[in-house]
Design a protein around this motif. Structure first.
Motif, mmCIF file in Angstrom:
data_model
loop_
_atom_site.group_PDB
_atom_site.id
_atom_site.type_symbol
_atom_site.label_atom_id
_atom_site.label_comp_id
_atom_site.label_asym_id
_atom_site.label_seq_id
_atom_site.Cartn_x
_atom_site.Cartn_y
_atom_site.Cartn_z
ATOM 1 N N SER A 79 0.851 -1.027 0.090
ATOM 2 C CA SER A 79 -0.124 0.014 -0.015
ATOM 3 C C SER A 79 0.807 1.186 -0.016
ATOM 4 O O SER A 79 0.650 2.113 -0.547
ATOM 5 C CB SER A 79 -0.935 0.161 1.332
ATOM 6 O OG SER A 79 -0.267 0.285 2.560
ATOM 7 N N ALA A 99 -8.019 -3.100 7.485
ATOM 8 C CA ALA A 99 -9.094 -2.140 7.183
ATOM 9 C C ALA A 99 -9.030 -0.921 7.592
ATOM 10 O O ALA A 99 -9.059 0.112 6.790
ATOM 11 C CB ALA A 99 -10.588 -2.791 7.509
ATOM 12 N N ARG A 100 -8.520 -0.658 8.747
ATOM 13 C CA ARG A 100 -8.396 0.547 9.216
ATOM 14 C C ARG A 100 -6.912 1.402 8.762
ATOM 15 O O ARG A 100 -7.282 2.556 8.465
ATOM 16 C CB ARG A 100 -8.388 0.345 10.681
ATOM 17 C CG ARG A 100 -9.442 0.191 11.651
ATOM 18 C CD ARG A 100 -9.389 -0.452 12.992
ATOM 19 N NE ARG A 100 -10.650 -0.667 13.630
ATOM 20 C CZ ARG A 100 -10.758 -1.576 14.748
ATOM 21 N NH1 ARG A 100 -9.512 -2.045 15.061
ATOM 22 N NH2 ARG A 100 -11.811 -1.906 14.995
ATOM 23 N N SER A 103 -8.022 1.990 4.775
ATOM 24 C CA SER A 103 -8.989 2.979 4.999
ATOM 25 C C SER A 103 -8.119 4.476 5.124
ATOM 26 O O SER A 103 -8.595 5.497 4.483
ATOM 27 C CB SER A 103 -9.887 2.891 6.004
ATOM 28 O OG SER A 103 -11.018 3.733 5.947
ATOM 29 N N GLU A 104 -7.377 4.509 6.085
ATOM 30 C CA GLU A 104 -6.453 5.761 6.049
ATOM 31 C C GLU A 104 -5.892 6.174 5.138
ATOM 32 O O GLU A 104 -5.670 7.369 4.651
ATOM 33 C CB GLU A 104 -5.670 5.639 7.572
ATOM 34 C CG GLU A 104 -6.218 5.755 8.990
ATOM 35 C CD GLU A 104 -5.609 5.404 9.999
ATOM 36 O OE1 GLU A 104 -4.280 5.507 9.807
ATOM 37 O OE2 GLU A 104 -5.928 5.143 11.155
ATOM 38 N N ARG A 105 -5.421 5.217 4.503
ATOM 39 C CA ARG A 105 -4.439 5.519 3.250
ATOM 40 C C ARG A 105 -5.446 5.280 1.896
ATOM 41 O O ARG A 105 -4.839 5.840 0.720
ATOM 42 C CB ARG A 105 -3.613 4.252 2.878
ATOM 43 C CG ARG A 105 -2.505 4.301 4.116
ATOM 44 C CD ARG A 105 -1.687 3.023 3.857
ATOM 45 N NE ARG A 105 -0.636 3.018 5.265
ATOM 46 C CZ ARG A 105 0.340 2.101 5.467
ATOM 47 N NH1 ARG A 105 0.359 1.122 4.589
ATOM 48 N NH2 ARG A 105 1.012 2.330 6.721
ATOM 49 N N GLU A 106 -6.785 5.245 2.146
ATOM 50 C CA GLU A 106 -7.731 5.641 1.097
ATOM 51 C C GLU A 106 -7.355 4.661 -0.173
ATOM 52 O O GLU A 106 -7.555 5.048 -1.442
ATOM 53 C CB GLU A 106 -7.878 7.103 0.611
ATOM 54 C CG GLU A 106 -8.256 8.063 1.549
ATOM 55 C CD GLU A 106 -8.305 9.392 1.147
ATOM 56 O OE1 GLU A 106 -7.914 9.514 0.273
ATOM 57 O OE2 GLU A 106 -8.994 10.227 1.759
ATOM 58 N N ILE A 108 -8.738 1.151 0.239
ATOM 59 C CA ILE A 108 -9.766 0.137 0.510
ATOM 60 C C ILE A 108 -11.403 0.478 -0.090
ATOM 61 O O ILE A 108 -11.619 1.561 0.315
ATOM 62 C CB ILE A 108 -9.882 -0.457 1.748
ATOM 63 C CG1 ILE A 108 -10.667 -1.923 1.949
ATOM 64 C CG2 ILE A 108 -10.297 0.372 2.664
ATOM 65 C CD1 ILE A 108 -10.517 -2.784 3.218
ATOM 66 N N PRO A 110 -15.072 0.120 0.324
ATOM 67 C CA PRO A 110 -16.241 -0.411 1.174
ATOM 68 C C PRO A 110 -17.217 -1.065 0.134
ATOM 69 O O PRO A 110 -17.630 -0.476 -1.020
ATOM 70 C CB PRO A 110 -16.623 1.056 1.855
ATOM 71 C CG PRO A 110 -15.737 1.891 1.531
ATOM 72 C CD PRO A 110 -14.897 1.709 0.412
ATOM 73 N N VAL A 140 -18.717 -1.104 8.779
ATOM 74 C CA VAL A 140 -18.550 -0.990 7.489
ATOM 75 C C VAL A 140 -18.380 -2.374 6.817
ATOM 76 O O VAL A 140 -17.188 -2.895 7.281
ATOM 77 C CB VAL A 140 -17.594 0.029 7.039
ATOM 78 C CG1 VAL A 140 -17.397 -0.065 5.660
ATOM 79 C CG2 VAL A 140 -17.962 1.468 7.657
ATOM 80 N N TYR A 142 -16.453 -4.316 4.710
ATOM 81 C CA TYR A 142 -15.110 -4.168 3.854
ATOM 82 C C TYR A 142 -14.794 -5.393 3.129
ATOM 83 O O TYR A 142 -13.974 -5.257 2.213
ATOM 84 C CB TYR A 142 -13.996 -3.810 4.638
ATOM 85 C CG TYR A 142 -13.845 -2.549 5.033
ATOM 86 C CD1 TYR A 142 -13.548 -1.185 4.244
ATOM 87 C CD2 TYR A 142 -14.252 -1.951 6.421
ATOM 88 C CE1 TYR A 142 -13.630 0.060 4.618
ATOM 89 C CE2 TYR A 142 -14.190 -0.517 6.724
ATOM 90 C CZ TYR A 142 -13.962 0.451 5.839
ATOM 91 O OH TYR A 142 -14.035 1.767 6.131
ATOM 92 N N SER A 316 -8.444 1.173 -7.195
ATOM 93 C CA SER A 316 -9.125 2.393 -7.354
ATOM 94 C C SER A 316 -9.723 2.437 -8.665
ATOM 95 O O SER A 316 -10.374 3.621 -9.006
ATOM 96 C CB SER A 316 -8.234 3.458 -7.036
ATOM 97 O OG SER A 316 -6.793 3.352 -7.908
#
Length: 429
Positions: A79, A99-100, A103-106, A108, A110, A140, A142, A316
């Protein structure tokens, strides 16, 4: 000029010949990453069946991770390097931290919108609430649950009979099980009573089972301290010692432990239901093999951790996201689950897969495969510790468990050490 036009026409014909009539539409290629090289035996046929039904999508697998921990660390590194797979199967216990962080790194995706597009009632028709929840983090969805297993007990029925037991009436609690193991161990002839390989497993799954079966939980509500620094944790340590001292457990590697069971030299073996196929094959013509449910001390609130993995989407690219959802939906659907179960022994995550159109006849003919289904109501989440040290925590805990089972630590000292080492690796904030 005429020569040039003829040459261009010829090149055009050659190009179309190479492309073929169906290649005008480019396939969407998905890179898929999972742990465990041995799992290729069902991942590949699932992908082949999917591609046969979806010829516009091509599935390409990356080299498998050695285990869930190695795969998890590989994805986190990828990542940062912008080199993520399009679909990744995360171990359930590592799904929350993965996932956390992702998600912070945008990076993953949902699955909320994809699931909503399937229509009302789709989730209820296909997934039990506690199973679909395995793929959710912080409310959420994921990931979609793919493999699922709970720890069960694998028995050598021949050794049970030789020890005076009855394979039709298997132990229902720890005292009965350890007593039976001791009788099997007393048979001699290099025969061992049991094994519970929490001291050198791949992760903390078997340790979590000892906590959860007693109704315990792994962390407190705000995830700042372990929740088994009490009698539940101490009882788990004491049970582990009893396995060795009373049950005749040999302190060998997990691979040697499996070999010993397959050789007919061990009466009781604790591990995943995913081993049902392997043990059924190695016992054939050697000894009668039966399975039993995992003992639970707290019959009201006790449970077992659910092993396995869930498929998440990490691309993405919008076109790839659509293709990846079709793939993820298939692998967690009834046909994908039928192939996965028959290739392993895992229990199906899709309710329809257990029905008559898919696995119904198989379960009727091979009852050993149904044991995990019998305790599905006790299936709980395989907990993943917060922060970035979840993999390290599991490894440290196993090292302490090994000292305990080797007799180098008392249960009290082992509990104190495990609590201290675990909490030292938790996030400071």
């Amino acid at each position: 000029m005429k020569f040039t036009l003829k040459l261009l026409a010829a090149v055009s014909v050659i190009t179309m010949g190479f492309a073929g009539p169906g290649a005008a539409q480019d396939k969407t290629k998905l890179e898929v990453f999972h742990a465990w090289a041995g799992h290729q035996r069902f991942h590949k046929p699932i992908a082949e069946e999917f591609m046969a039904q979806n010829p516009d999508i091509e599935i390409e697998f990356r080299a498998p991770g050695a285990d869930y921990g190695a795969a998890h660390l590989s994805v986190l590194r990828a990542s940062l390097a912008n080199d993520l797979p399009d679909v990744y199967y995360s171990g359930y216990h590592l799904l929350p931290p993965a996932a956390r962080i992702l998600s912070e790194r945008e990076v993953i995706v949902p699955l909320t919108d994809f699931i909503a597009a399937e229509g009302d009632g789709w989730i209820e028709e296909n997934y039990a609430p506690n199973i679909i929840a395995l793929g959710a983090v912080d409310g959420v969805q994921y990931a979609m649950p793919f493999n699922a297993s709970t720890p069960i007990v694998h028995y050598n029925a021949d050794l049970i009979r030789q020890a005076g037991g009855d394979p039709e009436n298997l132990p229902t609690n720890w005292d009965e099980l350890i007593e039976l193991a001791a009788k099997i161990n007393a048979l001699g002839d290099e025969t061992y009573g049991m094994s519970y390989d929490a001291h050198n497993f791949w992760d903390d799954w078997l340790f979590q089972a000892l906590i959860k079966q007693a109704g315990g939980r792994m962390m407190n509500e705000d995830e700042t301290a372990v929740a088994w620094n009490n009698e539940i944790g101490l009882d788990a340590m004491k049970l582990a010692v009893r396995f060795v001292e009373e049950g005749g457990m040999p302190l060998i590697t997990k691979e040697e432990s499996v070999t010993l069971f397959c050789a007919g030299k061990k009466g009781i073996h604790f591990t995943s239901t995913a081993s049902v196929r392997r043990f059924g094959e190695c016992s054939e013509g050697n000894f009668e093999y039966v399975t039993g449910t995992y003992p639970v001390t707290n019959t009201e609130n006790g449970g077992v951790p659910t092993g396995g993995n869930a498929a998440m989407i990490l691309t993405s690219d919008k076109k790839k996201q659509e293709a990846a959802w079709r793939f993820v939906k298939f692998v967690s659907g009834p046909k994908g689950q039928e192939i996965a179960v028959l290739g392993s022994g895992y229990m199906p995550t899709n309710k329809l897969a257990a029905g008559p159109d898919y696995l119904g006849d198989h379960y009727e003919n091979f009852p050993n495969w149904t044991t995990s289904l019998k305790q599905i109501e006790r299936a709980q989440t395989w907990y993943g510790y917060p922060g970035t040290n979840s993999v390290k925590i599991g490894r440290v805990q196993m090292e302490i468990f090994a000292e305990l089972m080797n007799g180098d630590l008392t249960p009290e000292a082992a509990l104190e050490a495990m609590v201290a080492e675990t909490e030292a690796l938790l996030p400071r904030n």
